[in-house]
Design a protein around this motif. Sequence first.
Motif, short mmCIF file in Angstrom:
data_model
loop_
_atom_site.label_atom_id
_atom_site.label_comp_id
_atom_site.label_asym_id
_atom_site.label_seq_id
_atom_site.Cartn_x
_atom_site.Cartn_y
_atom_site.Cartn_z
N HIS A 187 -10.04 10.42 -5.52
CA HIS A 187 -8.85 9.75 -6.04
C HIS A 187 -8.82 8.27 -5.66
N GLY A 188 -9.85 7.82 -4.95
CA GLY A 188 -9.94 6.41 -4.60
C GLY A 188 -9.18 6.02 -3.34
N ALA A 189 -8.74 6.99 -2.58
CA ALA A 189 -7.99 6.70 -1.36
C ALA A 189 -8.92 6.57 -0.16
N SER A 197 1.74 10.58 -5.94
CA SER A 197 1.87 9.41 -5.06
C SER A 197 0.82 8.33 -5.26
N GLN A 198 -0.34 8.69 -5.80
CA GLN A 198 -1.44 7.73 -5.98
C GLN A 198 -1.66 6.90 -4.71
N PRO A 199 -1.95 7.56 -3.58
CA PRO A 199 -2.05 6.82 -2.31
C PRO A 199 -3.29 5.94 -2.21
N ALA A 232 0.84 -1.19 0.00
CA ALA A 232 0.00 0.00 0.00
C ALA A 232 0.88 1.24 0.00
N THR A 233 0.32 2.31 -0.53
CA THR A 233 0.97 3.62 -0.47
C THR A 233 0.16 4.48 0.48
N ILE A 234 0.85 5.03 1.46
CA ILE A 234 0.21 5.84 2.50
C ILE A 234 0.77 7.25 2.41
#
Length: 185
Positions: A103-105, A66-68, A8-10
């Motif tokens: 953004h889907g986060a 970053s597309q978190p 995952a990107t946080i």
Amino acid sequence: MCAPTYAATILILGDSLSAGYGMAENQGWVQLLRDELPNAHIINGSVSGETTAGGLRRLPSLLRSSQPDLIIIALGGNDGLRGFPPDKLKSNLTKIINLSQQHGAKVLLTEIMVPPNYGPRYTSSFTQTYHQLAEEYAIKLIPFFMQDIAIDKTLMQRDGIHPNEQAQPMITQWMLPWITQALVE
């Protein structure tokens, strides 16, 4: 060499409390969180002195770069210290939450509290903003991570506002279960 694969990107969008003010970057709670979650790509988008308006201005670029998967919003302390109206705080945080979700986060919101010397009406209205947003957007609200630290002078820097190096592992352990739970939901 292959690029690392992350679970995952946080993105942490915060102020000096998350930026590690007054210490080396590797001593702050965000770096300690990286050590706890080695399979996560953790981006510290925190800036000392940041307000919700500043975070909102920077957010579109941070989202693109970053597309978190998860955003932790830890802003508002500087709004409160400057006496900004709670309705402006709520408006900015609402826009940050909306942009993040578009953004889907997933979003985690950290509760922020201001010192009681601002008066009970302002203090209550300020804190309630976070609870209202968590309810309105059905997002998790992390209780203020400084609540036990701020009252212990041995865990604070001389300015009485920022946590010292000894407090950073405590903040990491406070945040960790909230983050790991959000990642599996």
